[in-house]
Design an enzyme around this catalytic site. Structure first.
Site, PDB file in Angstrom:
ATOM      1  N   ARG A  51       0.825  -1.204   0.000  1.00  0.00           N
ATOM      2  CA  ARG A  51       0.000   0.000   0.000  1.00  0.00           C
ATOM      3  C   ARG A  51       0.865   1.262   0.000  1.00  0.00           C
ATOM      4  O   ARG A  51       1.823   1.364   0.779  1.00  0.00           O
ATOM      5  CB  ARG A  51      -0.901   0.005   1.229  1.00  0.00           C
ATOM      6  N   GLY A 189     -10.399  14.090   6.157  1.00  0.00           N
ATOM      7  CA  GLY A 189      -9.743  13.117   7.017  1.00  0.00           C
ATOM      8  C   GLY A 189     -10.221  13.096   8.454  1.00  0.00           C
ATOM      9  O   GLY A 189      -9.646  12.397   9.297  1.00  0.00           O
ATOM     10  N   ASP A 203     -18.536   7.250  20.156  1.00  0.00           N
ATOM     11  CA  ASP A 203     -17.181   7.715  20.447  1.00  0.00           C
ATOM     12  C   ASP A 203     -17.179   8.654  21.649  1.00  0.00           C
ATOM     13  O   ASP A 203     -16.373   8.500  22.574  1.00  0.00           O
ATOM     14  CB  ASP A 203     -16.608   8.418  19.216  1.00  0.00           C
ATOM     15  N   LYS A 207     -15.448   7.959  25.450  1.00  0.00           N
ATOM     16  CA  LYS A 207     -14.494   8.883  26.065  1.00  0.00           C
ATOM     17  C   LYS A 207     -15.005   9.367  27.413  1.00  0.00           C
ATOM     18  O   LYS A 207     -14.234   9.489  28.378  1.00  0.00           O
ATOM     19  CB  LYS A 207     -14.234  10.059  25.122  1.00  0.00           C
TER      20      LYS A 207
END
Length: 437
Positions: A51, A189, A203, A207
């Site tokens: 990759r 991103g 998520d 946390k």
């Protein structure tokens, strides 16, 4: 403190792993100065050697043989950046049992398996460092476990998911749909190809669970508290909130009240004069309240390659200089306390925002207020923009109706919501959010 090189291996050369490698290679002299010894990236484990990568590593560093790395006695630290629970749990256990310290950014693993991992690390005299697991580049773990160690933390209010915050910012500031904002987050991103864990609240909830573990010593599973994501919201909800003087944020909250812990992670209306309302893009912001220091604020990038890599490398330096070996065994991590109970969700008290799509016809408002009244829920304000006149022989148009309630309990609100959803005058979607005043 040894002056010999600290040999490290990265397992998982994705976005964050590549960022860590960049810092170690591009700032080698600076890292040596701050660590008091060279930090040598000896190996990097990947699944696919062919990759393309955006970093050039020395020959022999890349490998797809994880066993060769875990069994290499010359490697001192494993930077474990594999996500999820399996095989990440096995990788971390094997690293500890082979005599290596571990630095990780895997919040899901720590939320689910932190107790057993920390117990095993203590038994073996090893360290687990995880600053990057919560709030990206913000030094939140160090603050909770060390800087505020003289305090009993009594309140946490935090924006902990940079991806969701970026999406909400894009929607409101650029007048775009939820789907378009998600696409933008993926292109830059901040979001994975499958953004589910970010946008469904998982998520942020994980946390929050870690922070509660560290600050209060109790383990709370995700099914024990309210969790809701931003994936059911539309641009209209953000605009109505703004019209009422609020901003919508995915807010994680833990409040210690009379020995009970109120805990939830949900999109929440926050007053525009609250500092949390002004956190934009992928930034995180956290308000911690201690019984000695009062309220403190931390803020910084909560997503992105280099912000998260920064926290990973900071932990690596802690290991290199010996700080982690001193502080880790003494930290009160995952030592259970039984005097704090989770507040039943039905008893949580707050105000609520409701957006209903209703038929624009007589008696609809009366039907809705009757349901709310039957559950002792009082209306604080109501917004219904004027709809155009229609021929009474035609079907009734569907219009949005926004209601802000006075203080009520979650139990009463949920019971009323179930009844409202049965009314024939109401169409989906049925949007409800708590209000943080």
């Amino acid at each position: 403190m040894s002056s010999s090189p600290l040999n490290v291996a990265i397992i998982g050369m994705g976005t964050v792993g590549s960022g860590v490698a960049k810092i170690l290679l591009d700032r080698a002299d600076q890292m040596t100065t701050r660590a008091g010894r060279p930090i040598h990236l000896k190996r990097a484990v990947v699944r696919d050697l062919s990759r393309p990568r955006d970093i050039e590593l020395a020959e022999g560093v890349l490998t797809d043989d994880i066993d060769s790395v875990l069994n290499d006695d010359s490697i001192d630290v494993i930077i474990q950046l594999v996500g999820g629970i399996d095989p990440a749990y096995d990788i971390m256990l094997r690293a500890l049992e082979s005599g290596k310290d571990v630095v990780t950014a895997n919040k899901a693993l720590l939320c689910e398996k932190g107790e057993s991992l920390y117990q095993r690390a203590r038994e073996l005299g090893r360290c687990i460092c995880f600053e990057a697991a919560v709030a990206g580049g913000v030094p939140l773990i160090e603050t909770v476990t060390q800087a505020m160690s003289a305090n009993q933390i009594t309140s946490i209010e935090a924006i902990l998911n940079g991806t969701s915050n970026y999406i909400l910012t894009q929607m409101f500031s650029h007048d775009v749909s939820y789907d378009d904002a998600v696409k933008s987050a993926q292109e830059i991103g901040y979001a994975e190809a499958d953004p589910a864990m970010d946008v469904d609240g998982t998520d942020a909830a994980q946390k929050l669970g870690i922070l509660v573990q560290l600050s209060l010593g109790i383990k709370v599973s995700l099914d024990q508290f309210l969790r809701q994501g931003i994936d059911t919201l539309s641009l209209a909800d953000l605009k109505y909130a703004d019209e009422l003087g609020y901003t919508v944020k995915l807010l994680a909250v833990a409040n210690l009240i009379d020995g009970q812990l109120e805990m939830h992670a949900q999109p929440t209306l926050i007053r525009n004069d609250n500092p949390l309302a002004h956190v934009e893009d992928a930034y995180n912001k956290i308000a911690l309240e201690g019984d000695a220091v009062g309220k403190i604020w931390l803020s910084g990038m909560g997503a992105g390659q280099m912000a998260t890599a920064s926290a990973v490398v900071a932990n690596l330096i802690d290991v290199a200089v010996g700080r982690a070996a001193i502080t880790f065994p003494r930290l009160d991590l995952w030592n259970p306390r039984h005097d704090i109970k989770i507040m039943p969700r039905e008893e949580i008290s707050r105000r609520y925002f409701l957006r209903l799509n209703v038929e624009d016809r007589p008696h609809v408002l009366a039907d809705i207020t009757n349901v709310l009244g039957d559950h002792e829920i009082s209306i604080a304000s109501l917004v219904q923009h004027e709809a155009p006149e229609v021929d009474p022989n035609e079907s009734y148009p569907i219009v949005p109706l926004v209601i802000m309630t006075h203080q009520t309990t979650e139990g009463r609100f949920q019971a009323a919501s179930r009844e409202l959803e049965q009314l024939t005058c109401i169409r989906s979607p049925f949007v409800r959010m708590p209000v943080n005043d």
